[in-house]
Structure formats: C-alpha cells, structure tokens
Motif scaffolding. Sequence first.
Motif, PDB file in Angstrom:
ATOM      1  N   ILE A  69       1.005  -1.170   0.248  1.00  0.00           N
ATOM      2  CA  ILE A  69      -0.040   0.152   0.096  1.00  0.00           C
ATOM      3  C   ILE A  69       0.995   1.317   0.127  1.00  0.00           C
ATOM      4  CG2 ILE A  69      -1.795   1.149   1.118  1.00  0.00           C
ATOM      5  CD1 ILE A  69      -2.466  -1.800   2.615  1.00  0.00           C
ATOM      6  N   PRO A  70       1.164   1.693  -0.906  1.00  0.00           N
ATOM      7  CA  PRO A  70       1.683   3.420  -1.035  1.00  0.00           C
ATOM      8  C   PRO A  70       0.994   3.997   0.602  1.00  0.00           C
ATOM      9  CG  PRO A  70       0.463   2.926  -3.601  1.00  0.00           C
ATOM     10  CD  PRO A  70      -0.304   2.452  -2.425  1.00  0.00           C
ATOM     11  N   ALA A  71       2.786   5.009   0.498  1.00  0.00           N
ATOM     12  CA  ALA A  71       2.311   5.706   2.530  1.00  0.00           C
ATOM     13  C   ALA A  71       1.624   6.482   1.567  1.00  0.00           C
ATOM     14  CB  ALA A  71       3.951   6.058   2.052  1.00  0.00           C
ATOM     15  N   GLY A  72       1.221   6.452   3.215  1.00  0.00           N
ATOM     16  CA  GLY A  72      -0.376   7.826   2.409  1.00  0.00           C
ATOM     17  C   GLY A  72      -1.302   7.473   2.644  1.00  0.00           C
ATOM     18  N   PHE A  73      -1.401   6.618   1.742  1.00  0.00           N
ATOM     19  CA  PHE A  73      -2.254   5.807   1.356  1.00  0.00           C
ATOM     20  C   PHE A  73      -3.965   4.772   2.031  1.00  0.00           C
ATOM     21  CE2 PHE A  73      -1.426   7.775  -2.214  1.00  0.00           C
ATOM     22  CZ  PHE A  73      -1.649   7.451  -3.799  1.00  0.00           C
ATOM     23  N   THR A  74      -4.201   4.742   1.649  1.00  0.00           N
ATOM     24  CA  THR A  74      -5.937   3.604   2.364  1.00  0.00           C
ATOM     25  C   THR A  74      -6.213   3.151   1.168  1.00  0.00           C
ATOM     26  OG1 THR A  74      -7.345   3.826   4.178  1.00  0.00           O
ATOM     27  CG2 THR A  74      -8.041   5.277   2.730  1.00  0.00           C
ATOM     28  N   VAL A  75      -7.048   1.791   1.923  1.00  0.00           N
ATOM     29  CA  VAL A  75      -7.907   0.785   1.144  1.00  0.00           C
ATOM     30  C   VAL A  75      -9.158   1.064   1.022  1.00  0.00           C
ATOM     31  CG1 VAL A  75      -8.107  -1.458   0.792  1.00  0.00           C
ATOM     32  CG2 VAL A  75      -6.146  -0.723   1.813  1.00  0.00           C
ATOM     33  N   ASP A  76     -10.042   1.803   0.171  1.00  0.00           N
ATOM     34  CA  ASP A  76     -11.450   1.547  -0.669  1.00  0.00           C
ATOM     35  C   ASP A  76     -12.071   0.795  -0.766  1.00  0.00           C
ATOM     36  OD1 ASP A  76     -13.963   3.094   0.130  1.00  0.00           O
ATOM     37  OD2 ASP A  76     -13.549   3.762  -2.696  1.00  0.00           O
ATOM     38  N   HIS A  77     -13.485   0.728  -0.050  1.00  0.00           N
ATOM     39  CA  HIS A  77     -14.237  -0.611  -0.319  1.00  0.00           C
ATOM     40  C   HIS A  77     -14.953  -0.162  -1.731  1.00  0.00           C
ATOM     41  CE1 HIS A  77     -12.691  -2.996   3.390  1.00  0.00           C
ATOM     42  NE2 HIS A  77     -13.414  -3.873   2.799  1.00  0.00           N
ATOM     43  N   LEU A  78     -14.778  -0.883  -2.829  1.00  0.00           N
ATOM     44  CA  LEU A  78     -15.430  -0.197  -3.957  1.00  0.00           C
ATOM     45  C   LEU A  78     -16.697  -0.916  -3.781  1.00  0.00           C
ATOM     46  CD1 LEU A  78     -13.526  -0.867  -6.461  1.00  0.00           C
ATOM     47  CD2 LEU A  78     -13.117   1.138  -5.700  1.00  0.00           C
ATOM     48  N   CYS A  79     -17.296  -1.925  -3.151  1.00  0.00           N
ATOM     49  CA  CYS A  79     -17.972  -2.709  -2.651  1.00  0.00           C
ATOM     50  C   CYS A  79     -18.589  -1.990  -0.914  1.00  0.00           C
ATOM     51  CB  CYS A  79     -18.316  -4.440  -2.944  1.00  0.00           C
ATOM     52  SG  CYS A  79     -16.771  -4.582  -1.436  1.00  0.00           S
TER      53      CYS A  79
END
Length: 304
Positions: free
Chosen positions: A214-224
């Motif tokens: 995961i890139p630094a400063g990024f978060t993981v979004d749930h598309l669903c």
Amino acid sequence: MNTQLTAEYVESTKARILSRVKVDPVSGCWLWQKPRKDHSYGHLSFLGRPCRSHRVAYTLWVGAIPEGAVLDHVASRGCTSPLCCNPEHLEPVNLSTNTKRSYEVRFGGVDVCAKGHDLTVEENVTHRKNGQVRCLVCGRERMRELRAAKKAGTHTPKPATELDRLLAKTKLAPNGRCRLWTGAVGTDGYGRHQFRGKGGKAHRAAYELLVGPIPAGFTVDHLCKTPLCVNKECLEAVTNHENILRSGSAAALNARKTHCPQDHAYDEVNTYHAPSGRRGCKACRRSRNRAASARRKTTSKAGL
C-alpha cells in the motif's frame, strides 16, 4: 482516599464481595461470579474506581498490600483460579516471585497435569531443555485424536502460508462477488487480523498479500461498500481525501453537488474556496453583500 474507608464502608463492601462469590467446597476458593476483565480476574468498584476483586478482598480482610507487591494465588494452599477472592489463599509477593510460581504451576512443581494425569510417574512426563515438564499421556491422547480426525476426514490442517491463514477465515458472500471476513471484528466494523507480527485490519492485509504494498499515506477503499470484504477485486488504494469523497458522509455528499441551493453552478468562474477548504458560490455571496449594503444604507438614512 483513606478517609473514605470508614467502618461502615468496609462492612458494606465485604457484604458486596460475599454476595458475588461462590465457595468451592473442595478447594475453599471464593470464586468471583460477577464482571471479569483482564486476565480473567474479577472486578468491582472500590473507593470510586475499578479494582481487581481479590486485591480488594485482601485489603479488607487482611490489610494494605505492600507497595510494589502483587497478590499471588497460592497453589500450595489449594487455590486453583485467578477468580478466587479468599484472603487465606492470597499472599503479597514481588513480581519476580509471582512469575516464578506461575511458571512452576504451569510447567512443573505440581503432581498432576491439567487433566489429572500423575506427573510423579516418570513414564508420564518429558522434560524439555528449558525445564518445562510436559505430560506424555496428554500428548498421546492428542495424537490419537489427530489420527482419528484424519481418518474421518474432519481434520483441518494449519494454513501453510500467510495467505492461506487469511483465506481460512473468509467465506463467499451471497452476491457471489465479495469474500467476507469471518474472524475477529473491531468496533469500527472492519475485520481484525494478525499480519507480520502486528494486529491490523484484515482488508489491508488482504490487499498487501493479493495486490501489493500500500503506497505511503494511502488507505484501502472498499468499492463494494462492505467493510468485511477482503476480495482484491473490491479493494483499491486511494488517498484519504479520495476515500472520504467516495463515502456517504456529509462532506462527501456536499462535495458531489454541482449546484448551490439557489441553483447556481459550482464551476471554475462561480466558485470560491475559503481558507478552511470550504467552497462557496460567488453569485450568492454577491447577493448577500448587496443585501447587507442596502440594509446599512437604510439604517443610516433613518438615523439609527
């Protein structure tokens, strides 16, 4: 604090403790039956703050606990549970002694194992290099249970990899797309998973295992929009700002608006941005300024 420890308060607290314990007729332990918290110790309110019940019992029936000491549930006195509040089973010791006694109870210094097998018989025990004593009878029973489970086809082997361990706690959703987390769930509604020695969110671990770092400063979004989903097809690494705009929050809903309440377009010409980041309509601001100016002129002419 000690000024509150009156004779009446002491007697009422003793009565509270006695009403919340159950006496074991064999060991004599006063087993706490009410709220339990850390390490399965009983808890109750004492002098306005939460305390461990066995420490309160010792203080009331015996006296103050020496500074820096902890209370040991003495196994040699028949105590078998951390829920015990019997003052006769408690002894103030330093942390080192308490840890040593706990180790002896778990791995040696007792005559029977947790299942009651005799550990004084040499054929029943094995000694490890670190001094631990293990019951061979229990070991043989576990092996027989394992072989029986394998023969019956009910044995589930331990996951071989991190990915296998994660996927073992998931199931396919009814929609046929999402893979839902079935393990521990945090108060925020996201799955919790131990990954690379640290506790974290299950969907972030799934992204790193199935997609990449995961890139630094990024978060993981749930598309669903399903917080328990760990399917890589439903996950996307985005900035926190983008993640907020995709959500259903008030800020996200306002950001999606293309026109102000007066139906003026939020385009490049008609939009201004305040230092706080809030956007506004220039046409509406001009209307408000004209109205304010007109009120001032009217007030001035009236001599007010």
